[in-house]
Design an enzyme around this catalytic site. Structure first.
Site, PDB file in Angstrom:
ATOM      1  N   GLU A   1      -2.937   2.423  -4.546  1.00  0.00           N
ATOM      2  CA  GLU A   1      -2.028   2.156  -3.434  1.00  0.00           C
ATOM      3  C   GLU A   1      -0.595   2.496  -3.834  1.00  0.00           C
ATOM      4  O   GLU A   1      -0.144   2.112  -4.902  1.00  0.00           O
ATOM      5  CB  GLU A   1      -2.150   0.669  -3.072  1.00  0.00           C
ATOM      6  CG  GLU A   1      -1.349   0.283  -1.863  1.00  0.00           C
ATOM      7  CD  GLU A   1      -1.738  -1.095  -1.310  1.00  0.00           C
ATOM      8  OE1 GLU A   1      -2.921  -1.461  -1.384  1.00  0.00           O
ATOM      9  OE2 GLU A   1      -0.835  -1.785  -0.835  1.00  0.00           O
TER      10      GLU A   1
ATOM     11  N   ASP B   1     -11.037  -5.989  -2.374  1.00  0.00           N
ATOM     12  CA  ASP B   1      -9.763  -5.629  -1.755  1.00  0.00           C
ATOM     13  C   ASP B   1      -8.584  -6.131  -2.613  1.00  0.00           C
ATOM     14  O   ASP B   1      -8.682  -7.182  -3.253  1.00  0.00           O
ATOM     15  CB  ASP B   1      -9.730  -6.261  -0.355  1.00  0.00           C
ATOM     16  CG  ASP B   1      -8.833  -5.510   0.608  1.00  0.00           C
ATOM     17  OD1 ASP B   1      -8.383  -4.412   0.264  1.00  0.00           O
ATOM     18  OD2 ASP B   1      -8.603  -6.037   1.719  1.00  0.00           O
TER      19      ASP B   1
ATOM     20  N   HIS C   1      -4.582   0.348   5.617  1.00  0.00           N
ATOM     21  CA  HIS C   1      -4.563  -1.109   5.433  1.00  0.00           C
ATOM     22  C   HIS C   1      -3.732  -1.743   6.549  1.00  0.00           C
ATOM     23  O   HIS C   1      -2.915  -1.075   7.172  1.00  0.00           O
ATOM     24  CB  HIS C   1      -3.939  -1.462   4.082  1.00  0.00           C
ATOM     25  CG  HIS C   1      -4.872  -1.295   2.935  1.00  0.00           C
ATOM     26  ND1 HIS C   1      -5.453  -2.353   2.284  1.00  0.00           N
ATOM     27  CD2 HIS C   1      -5.361  -0.177   2.341  1.00  0.00           C
ATOM     28  CE1 HIS C   1      -6.240  -1.896   1.331  1.00  0.00           C
ATOM     29  NE2 HIS C   1      -6.208  -0.582   1.341  1.00  0.00           N
ATOM     30  N   GLY C   2      -3.921  -3.046   6.728  1.00  0.00           N
ATOM     31  CA  GLY C   2      -3.059  -3.795   7.651  1.00  0.00           C
ATOM     32  C   GLY C   2      -3.078  -3.247   9.069  1.00  0.00           C
ATOM     33  O   GLY C   2      -2.047  -3.159   9.723  1.00  0.00           O
TER      34      GLY C   2
HETATM   35 ZN   LIG Z   1      -4.866  -4.313   2.613  1.00  0.00          ZN
END
Ligand SMILES: [Zn+2]
Length: 302
Positions: free
Chosen positions: A134, A80, A215-216
């Site tokens: 990303e 990650d 994500h998150g």
């Molecule tokens: Zn992340």
């Protein structure tokens, strides 16, 4: 054993998402694995650079591989938020299944240039490996934050996502769609929830048709998560909720047994606490929520 790519394809076809949970130790890994086994769902374990520095890059890879092989179970390992090529190459050499190459804090053109170079180098070493890129701003640190970061300016546009994919050749994309790493203090109680930009997710998916990772996702409204998956999210990352459950489990284990010093008598409570969170999230992402509610997962019946 099915490949990770095949599992993502199936998830996309079935309009469900695969759960990704970060681990820092054997306790959290055990909890994630038990939850996935109980629900009979494939699962991805993630380790950030900090998490794998603590566990050991080779060691965490060996642990996940041993679970996969010994139980013939689809558990996969993701590097990650990897911020440099040497760090990405190390994880690839040690057998990780997936690399999130994250230089999203750089200007867009530089992000494209470095991500493209990383995809080429990683695929030359391991043609089977998946690489994620990303774009946009989703904050950093799966921790408890005091203040709300302003992420509005960093939202990903469908056109930018398309350009990024075409120029870098990544297998999966992590966009910024209202998601955020970490939790705000007000979210710990669960009264305040994160909300997602579902229409943006749908628009990016329509434009790119790529596998997308949310994500998150800790602390996100359940309905938004289901809508995000229906709109095109293939994988959902949960870290802060795992850490919070770990801490709560440990606090209660120490409070319940103040004189106990045997780790394997204290730590099962931490495993239980983390497994509860992971099970509920996996059930939600996979559409097995009703099944899960009827067959509440607990150590008593394992
Ligand atoms: Zn992340």
């Amino acid at each position: 054993m099915q490949t990770l790519r095949k599992i993502l394809e199936q998830a996309e076809t079935n309009r469900v998402a695969v759960g990704h949970f970060n681990v820092s130790d054997l306790v959290t890994l055990k909890a994630v694995f038990e939850a996935a086994c109980h629900l009979e769902l494939p699962v991805i374990v993630g380790v950030s650079e900090g998490e794998r520095r603590f566990m050991g890059v080779r060691q965490v890879s060996a642990l996940v591989k041993s679970l996969r092989e010994a139980y013939d179970f689809p558990i996969f390992l993701n590097a990650d938020h990897t911020h440099s090529l040497p760090s990405a190459m190390e994880a690839a050499r040690e057998g990780f299944d997936w690399i999130v190459f994250d230089v999203s804090t750089l200007p867009f053109e530089e992000n494209v240039r470095q991500t493209k170079a990383a995809v080429e180098a990683l695929k030359a070493l391991r043609p089977d490996i998946l690489v994620e890129g990303e774009i946009g701003d989703i904050g950093s640190g799966s921790e408890i934050h005091d203040a709300v970061p302003d992420l509005q300016k960093g939202l990903t546009s469908p056109a930018q996502a398309k350009q990024f994919l075409e120029e870098t050749g990544v297998d999966t994309l992590a966009p910024a769609v209202g998601n955020m790493h970490g939790l705000l203090k007000s979210m710990i109680t669960g009264n305040v929830k994160k909300r997602l930009d579902i229409e943006r997710i749908r628009a990016i998916k329509t434009e790119t048709r790529v596998f997308m990772t949310l994500h998150g996702a800790s602390g996100t409204d359940d309905h938004d998560l289901r809508a995000a998956i229906a709109a095109g999210m293939t994988v959902v990352h949960i870290n802060t909720e795992v850490r919070l459950a770990w801490r709560r489990g440990l606090d209660s284990a120490l409070a319940n047994q103040p004189n106990e010093i045997v780790p394997y008598k204290l730590l099962p409570q931490v495993v239980d606490s983390v497994r509860e969170v992971v099970s509920a999230r996996l059930a939600l992402f996979s559409g097995k929520q009703r099944w899960y509610e009827k067959h509440a997962v607990s150590s008593a019946n394992d």
